[in-house]
Write a protein that holds these residues in place. Structure first.
Motif, PDB file in Angstrom:
ATOM      1  N   THR A  90      63.038  24.989 100.449  1.00  0.00           N
ATOM      2  CA  THR A  90      63.638  24.762 101.764  1.00  0.00           C
ATOM      3  C   THR A  90      63.532  23.334 102.272  1.00  0.00           C
ATOM      4  O   THR A  90      64.424  22.877 102.980  1.00  0.00           O
ATOM      5  CB  THR A  90      63.008  25.694 102.814  1.00  0.00           C
ATOM      6  OG1 THR A  90      61.607  25.459 102.882  1.00  0.00           O
ATOM      7  CG2 THR A  90      63.285  27.149 102.481  1.00  0.00           C
ATOM      8  N   LEU A  91      62.482  22.626 101.954  1.00  0.00           N
ATOM      9  CA  LEU A  91      62.291  21.288 102.508  1.00  0.00           C
ATOM     10  C   LEU A  91      62.791  20.216 101.562  1.00  0.00           C
ATOM     11  O   LEU A  91      62.849  20.394 100.349  1.00  0.00           O
ATOM     12  CB  LEU A  91      60.815  21.045 102.834  1.00  0.00           C
ATOM     13  CG  LEU A  91      60.213  21.937 103.918  1.00  0.00           C
ATOM     14  CD1 LEU A  91      58.744  21.626 104.089  1.00  0.00           C
ATOM     15  CD2 LEU A  91      60.945  21.761 105.232  1.00  0.00           C
ATOM     16  N   GLU A  92      63.131  19.066 102.149  1.00  0.00           N
ATOM     17  CA  GLU A  92      63.603  17.949 101.332  1.00  0.00           C
ATOM     18  C   GLU A  92      62.425  17.164 100.774  1.00  0.00           C
ATOM     19  O   GLU A  92      61.290  17.305 101.232  1.00  0.00           O
ATOM     20  CB  GLU A  92      64.492  17.047 102.174  1.00  0.00           C
ATOM     21  CG  GLU A  92      63.766  16.463 103.375  1.00  0.00           C
ATOM     22  CD  GLU A  92      64.694  15.824 104.371  1.00  0.00           C
ATOM     23  OE1 GLU A  92      64.379  14.697 104.797  1.00  0.00           O
ATOM     24  OE2 GLU A  92      65.709  16.445 104.706  1.00  0.00           O
ATOM     25  N   LYS A  93      62.721  16.329  99.775  1.00  0.00           N
ATOM     26  CA  LYS A  93      61.655  15.532  99.150  1.00  0.00           C
ATOM     27  C   LYS A  93      60.985  14.642 100.187  1.00  0.00           C
ATOM     28  O   LYS A  93      61.614  14.115 101.083  1.00  0.00           O
ATOM     29  CB  LYS A  93      62.237  14.672  98.036  1.00  0.00           C
ATOM     30  CG  LYS A  93      62.655  15.452  96.828  1.00  0.00           C
ATOM     31  CD  LYS A  93      63.158  14.537  95.739  1.00  0.00           C
ATOM     32  CE  LYS A  93      63.570  15.351  94.539  1.00  0.00           C
ATOM     33  NZ  LYS A  93      64.086  14.521  93.471  1.00  0.00           N
ATOM     34  N   GLY A  94      59.690  14.464 100.034  1.00  0.00           N
ATOM     35  CA  GLY A  94      58.921  13.641 100.953  1.00  0.00           C
ATOM     36  C   GLY A  94      58.260  14.424 102.068  1.00  0.00           C
ATOM     37  O   GLY A  94      57.364  13.937 102.723  1.00  0.00           O
ATOM     38  N   LYS A  95      58.730  15.656 102.294  1.00  0.00           N
ATOM     39  CA  LYS A  95      58.154  16.481 103.354  1.00  0.00           C
ATOM     40  C   LYS A  95      57.636  17.800 102.816  1.00  0.00           C
ATOM     41  O   LYS A  95      57.260  18.673 103.575  1.00  0.00           O
ATOM     42  CB  LYS A  95      59.212  16.773 104.416  1.00  0.00           C
ATOM     43  CG  LYS A  95      59.717  15.567 105.133  1.00  0.00           C
ATOM     44  CD  LYS A  95      60.741  15.967 106.159  1.00  0.00           C
ATOM     45  CE  LYS A  95      61.289  14.758 106.879  1.00  0.00           C
ATOM     46  NZ  LYS A  95      62.303  15.133 107.849  1.00  0.00           N
ATOM     47  N   ARG A  96      57.609  17.970 101.522  1.00  0.00           N
ATOM     48  CA  ARG A  96      57.444  19.291 100.947  1.00  0.00           C
ATOM     49  C   ARG A  96      56.077  19.920 101.107  1.00  0.00           C
ATOM     50  O   ARG A  96      55.951  20.994 101.650  1.00  0.00           O
ATOM     51  CB  ARG A  96      57.795  19.257  99.463  1.00  0.00           C
ATOM     52  CG  ARG A  96      59.249  19.328  99.260  1.00  0.00           C
ATOM     53  CD  ARG A  96      59.587  19.766  97.871  1.00  0.00           C
ATOM     54  NE  ARG A  96      61.028  19.833  97.750  1.00  0.00           N
ATOM     55  CZ  ARG A  96      61.696  19.438  96.719  1.00  0.00           C
ATOM     56  NH1 ARG A  96      61.076  18.965  95.678  1.00  0.00           N
ATOM     57  NH2 ARG A  96      62.989  19.539  96.707  1.00  0.00           N
ATOM     58  N   PHE A  97      55.054  19.344 100.608  1.00  0.00           N
ATOM     59  CA  PHE A  97      53.820  20.100 100.400  1.00  0.00           C
ATOM     60  C   PHE A  97      52.664  19.709 101.320  1.00  0.00           C
ATOM     61  O   PHE A  97      51.512  19.891 100.964  1.00  0.00           O
ATOM     62  CB  PHE A  97      53.398  19.971  98.940  1.00  0.00           C
ATOM     63  CG  PHE A  97      54.459  20.403  97.968  1.00  0.00           C
ATOM     64  CD1 PHE A  97      54.972  21.683  98.015  1.00  0.00           C
ATOM     65  CD2 PHE A  97      54.954  19.520  97.031  1.00  0.00           C
ATOM     66  CE1 PHE A  97      55.951  22.093  97.131  1.00  0.00           C
ATOM     67  CE2 PHE A  97      55.934  19.917  96.134  1.00  0.00           C
ATOM     68  CZ  PHE A  97      56.438  21.201  96.188  1.00  0.00           C
ATOM     69  N   TYR A  98      52.958  19.194 102.513  1.00  0.00           N
ATOM     70  CA  TYR A  98      51.891  18.880 103.461  1.00  0.00           C
ATOM     71  C   TYR A  98      51.098  20.128 103.840  1.00  0.00           C
ATOM     72  O   TYR A  98      49.882  20.159 103.741  1.00  0.00           O
ATOM     73  CB  TYR A  98      52.463  18.281 104.759  1.00  0.00           C
ATOM     74  CG  TYR A  98      52.815  16.830 104.690  1.00  0.00           C
ATOM     75  CD1 TYR A  98      51.836  15.883 104.421  1.00  0.00           C
ATOM     76  CD2 TYR A  98      54.112  16.402 104.928  1.00  0.00           C
ATOM     77  CE1 TYR A  98      52.149  14.544 104.371  1.00  0.00           C
ATOM     78  CE2 TYR A  98      54.433  15.069 104.880  1.00  0.00           C
ATOM     79  CZ  TYR A  98      53.459  14.140 104.606  1.00  0.00           C
ATOM     80  OH  TYR A  98      53.769  12.822 104.548  1.00  0.00           O
ATOM     81  N   MET A  99      51.809  21.136 104.299  1.00  0.00           N
ATOM     82  CA  MET A  99      51.140  22.351 104.765  1.00  0.00           C
ATOM     83  C   MET A  99      50.441  23.083 103.622  1.00  0.00           C
ATOM     84  O   MET A  99      49.337  23.602 103.791  1.00  0.00           O
ATOM     85  CB  MET A  99      52.140  23.298 105.444  1.00  0.00           C
ATOM     86  CG  MET A  99      52.579  22.830 106.799  1.00  0.00           C
ATOM     87  SD  MET A  99      51.215  22.643 107.949  1.00  0.00           S
ATOM     88  CE  MET A  99      50.655  24.311 108.075  1.00  0.00           C
ATOM     89  N   THR A 100      51.078  23.121 102.464  1.00  0.00           N
ATOM     90  CA  THR A 100      50.470  23.791 101.319  1.00  0.00           C
ATOM     91  C   THR A 100      49.153  23.127 100.939  1.00  0.00           C
ATOM     92  O   THR A 100      48.145  23.801 100.709  1.00  0.00           O
ATOM     93  CB  THR A 100      51.430  23.785 100.122  1.00  0.00           C
ATOM     94  OG1 THR A 100      52.672  24.353 100.528  1.00  0.00           O
ATOM     95  CG2 THR A 100      50.872  24.562  98.965  1.00  0.00           C
ATOM     96  N   GLY A 101      49.164  21.813 100.875  1.00  0.00           N
ATOM     97  CA  GLY A 101      47.941  21.084 100.552  1.00  0.00           C
ATOM     98  C   GLY A 101      46.859  21.267 101.597  1.00  0.00           C
ATOM     99  O   GLY A 101      45.683  21.455 101.273  1.00  0.00           O
TER     100      GLY A 101
END
Length: 161
Positions: A90-101
């Motif tokens: 769903t998210l574009e590159k550069g914003k993807r895995f902040y919440m996951t991390g």
């Protein structure tokens, strides 16, 4: 990049499974007696049959904290896995895995707290046992600690790619 994401996904699933096993199974400490092998976990004391874990009143709060933090680590790990899948598509590159991390690092912290409390309060305390030593669940919990930290950091690094 796809191979790296697949590898992280597989390690994340393995971490979730190992967290379930280490929390549910009753082999955190193992010892021997005259009759059989004795093992204790977070929930039960198993000799030939399993009974409720005898805990003194001063250690009861510590055991409840270990149980709670291990359950929280499972929850945060599963939430991070779901977030990874959602953010991947769903998210574009550069914003993807902040919440996951971030969620995976919270899982890492919960494992650290739980295993540290258990190490400080319950190591070498198997009731009626000789030669107590750590069981495979305790070791799995420490492996999950390492994996969740590595995965959390990798998610934060991969956010840019």
């Amino acid at each position: 990049m796809l191979v790296l994401l697949a590898g992280i996904f597989v390690v994340h699933i393995a971490t979730v499974i190992m967290l379930f096993v280490s929390t549910i199974a009753n082999v955190w400490m193992v010892g021997s007696s005259n009759y059989a092998r004795i093992s204790t976990g977070l929930w039960l004391l198993c000799n030939r049959t399993c009974t409720e874990l005898p805990v003194s009143s001063e250690d009861e709060a510590s055991l409840k904290a270990v149980q709670a933090f291990m359950i929280l680590s499972i929850i945060f790990s599963v939430v991070a896995l779901v977030l990874f899948i959602i953010q991947l598509f769903t998210l574009e590159k550069g914003k993807r895995f902040y919440m996951t991390g971030a969620v995976m690092l919270v899982c890492w912290m919960c494992i650290l707290i739980a295993v540290s409390i258990y190490t400080a309060r319950f190591t070498s305390t198997v009731v009626f046992a000789r030669n107590p030593h750590h069981g495979y669940c305790f070791i799995l919990a420490w492996i999950c600690f390492c994996f969740s930290f590595i995965i959390g950091i990798l998610y934060l690094v991969l956010r840019k790619k």
